[in-house]
Enzyme design. Structure first.
Site, PDB file in Angstrom:
ATOM      1  CG  PHE A  39       5.866   4.847   0.715  1.00  0.00           C
ATOM      2  CD1 PHE A  39       5.516   3.525   0.519  1.00  0.00           C
ATOM      3  CD2 PHE A  39       6.958   5.134   1.507  1.00  0.00           C
ATOM      4  CE1 PHE A  39       6.247   2.504   1.108  1.00  0.00           C
ATOM      5  CE2 PHE A  39       7.684   4.127   2.092  1.00  0.00           C
ATOM      6  CZ  PHE A  39       7.332   2.802   1.899  1.00  0.00           C
ATOM      7  CB  SER A  40       0.670   9.065  -0.830  1.00  0.00           C
ATOM      8  OG  SER A  40       0.121  10.146  -1.509  1.00  0.00           O
ATOM      9  N   PRO A  44       0.824  -1.209   0.000  1.00  0.00           N
ATOM     10  CG  PRO A  44      -0.517  -1.395   1.868  1.00  0.00           C
ATOM     11  CD  PRO A  44       0.557  -2.080   1.122  1.00  0.00           C
ATOM     12  CB  CYS A  45       1.291   3.723  -2.406  1.00  0.00           C
ATOM     13  SG  CYS A  45      -0.338   3.867  -3.120  1.00  0.00           S
ATOM     14  CD  GLN A  46      -3.382   3.705   1.093  1.00  0.00           C
ATOM     15  OE1 GLN A  46      -2.389   2.964   1.031  1.00  0.00           O
ATOM     16  NE2 GLN A  46      -4.599   3.269   0.894  1.00  0.00           N
TER      17      GLN A  46
END
Ligand SMILES: C[S@@+](CC[C@H](N)C(=O)[O-])C[C@H]1O[C@@H](n2cnc3c(N)ncnc32)[C@H](O)[C@@H]1O
Length: 356
Positions: free
Chosen positions: A86-87, A82-84
């Site tokens: 890192f977003s 999941p990238c949240q």
């Protein structure tokens, strides 16, 4: 028959990445995620692959994976943690639990020593903390014997009617050679547009809120032909029954326009960057989101249906999304576009060896 390389997909969601690899000729043995509706969609569309509902931050999940694989060789491990966390638009906490999920990739690569791995994430991760996160990933996998390359790819370059950029890492085990990412298949002036992607789907002008399950015309473009394949039933093509003020407001926005095109005093409740955006019919869409309802059809006064979003993500029409509308929107919006995944899979094939 040509050997099919075997794949384990972590954080598989509904399986956009898996679908692309399947199209490229791989055999997906197992998809792992902790979201049950997404896994139901995955199981429905990936016949012959197993699914495991498990938390990839918990060690027992790795034992469960071991049990299912039961000694089978894994040639490639793929995954989009999941990238949240890192977003660039989300929180930037380095200690965010979500950032640590790439450790799941490291743990499985350590266990199965695949010939190659792929990690996909948001482009912002490349420069986050002055590149520390990216360097750490490269360092860990290099220590395990992988030659790691990374690049930001744009989905439209590979025939997807959408501008979606993704940072992709590819590691090749004990390889002198670095992975060369696939060259773009299309020049920007050749990109597949929204209109070319979805103009054959019924307008739903008079059927808002109802399910429409049949096409009303044949495919009008090469892309539509490709997406339809032999599919004869139109799945997931149902519109939200918007409030009248939403329909009246969006009716004032031209093709490709946004809130800046609205007359003074109209649509004031949503005035941020992406508000009241109509897709441009003559361009690929912007990045499909997980259902925030800020993007509208280039022609009709409504949000895109799940099927229209799926088309813009290059899911073939026989790929059916399960769960409620919100869950389906999330599954589609989270996915790696199938045709981009396919392009990477096709290129990766050149580096793999038949070790049987
Ligand atoms: C960006 S999506 C992956 C999309 C997928 N690669 C595709 O192409 O369709 C990330 C997925 O990670 C899953 N996920 C997040 N945290 C997880 C965890 N701790 N364990 C297992 N899955 C997790 C989410 O449920 C979500 O489906």
């Amino acid at each position: 028959m040509e050997k099919k390389y075997t794949v384990l997909d972590l954080f598989c969601g509904c399986g956009g990445l898996s679908k692309g690899f399947e199209m490229a000729g791989y055999q997906i043995l197992l998809g792992v995620d902790f979201n049950e509706p997404a896994l139901r969609t995955y199981a429905h569309n990936h016949h012959g692959s197993r699914t495991l509902c498990g938390d990839l931050s918990a060690s027992e999940t790795f034992d469960a994976i071991d049990g299912i694989l039961d000694g089978k060789r894994i040639d490639v491990i793929i995954g989009g943690p999941p990238c949240q966390g890192f977003s660039l638009t989300g929180t930037r906490q380095f200690d965010d639990e979500r950032n640590k999920l790439y450790l799941a990739m490291i743990e499985t690569v350590r266990r199965y020593k695949p010939q190659a791995f792929l990690i996909e994430n948001v482009p912002g991760m490349a420069t986050l903390y002055k590149g520390e996160v990216r360097n750490e990933i490269v360092r860990r996998f290099t220590e395990m014997g992988y030659n790691v390359s990374s690049q930001i790819l744009c989905s439209a370059d590979y025939g997807v009617p959408q501008i979606r950029k993704r940072l992709v890492f590819i590691g090749l085990l004990n390889s002198e050679e670095s992975f060369q990412f696939p060259e773009p298949y299309l020049k920007p002036e050749e990109y597949v547009t929204c209109e070319q992607a979805i103009s054959d789907l019924p307008s739903l002008e008079h059927t808002l809120g109802d399910d429409v399950s049949s096409y009303e015309s044949g495919p009008l473009t090469e892309y539509q032909k490709l997406m339809r394949g032999a599919c004869e039933i139109l799945h997931n093509h149902k519109s939200i029954d918007h409030k009248q003020f939403v329909k009246d407001t969006i009716a004032l926005v031209p093709d490709g326009g946004n809130y800046k095109d609205l007359p003074e005093g109209v649509g004031e409740s949503r005035k941020f960057n992406m508000a009241w955006t109509r897709y441009a019919s003559n361009k690929p869409s912007r990045t499909i989101d997980t259902g925030h309802r800020n993007n509208f059809h280039y022609k009709w006064n409504r949000c895109p249906t799940v099927r229209e979003s799926a088309r813009l993500q290059s899911f073939p029409d026989d790929f059916v999304f399960l769960g409620n509308k919100g869950q389906q929107d999330r599954q589609v919006g989270n996915a790696v576009p199938c045709l981009m995944a396919k392009a990477i899979g096709v290129q990766l094939h050149k580096y793999l060896k038949n070790e049987e």
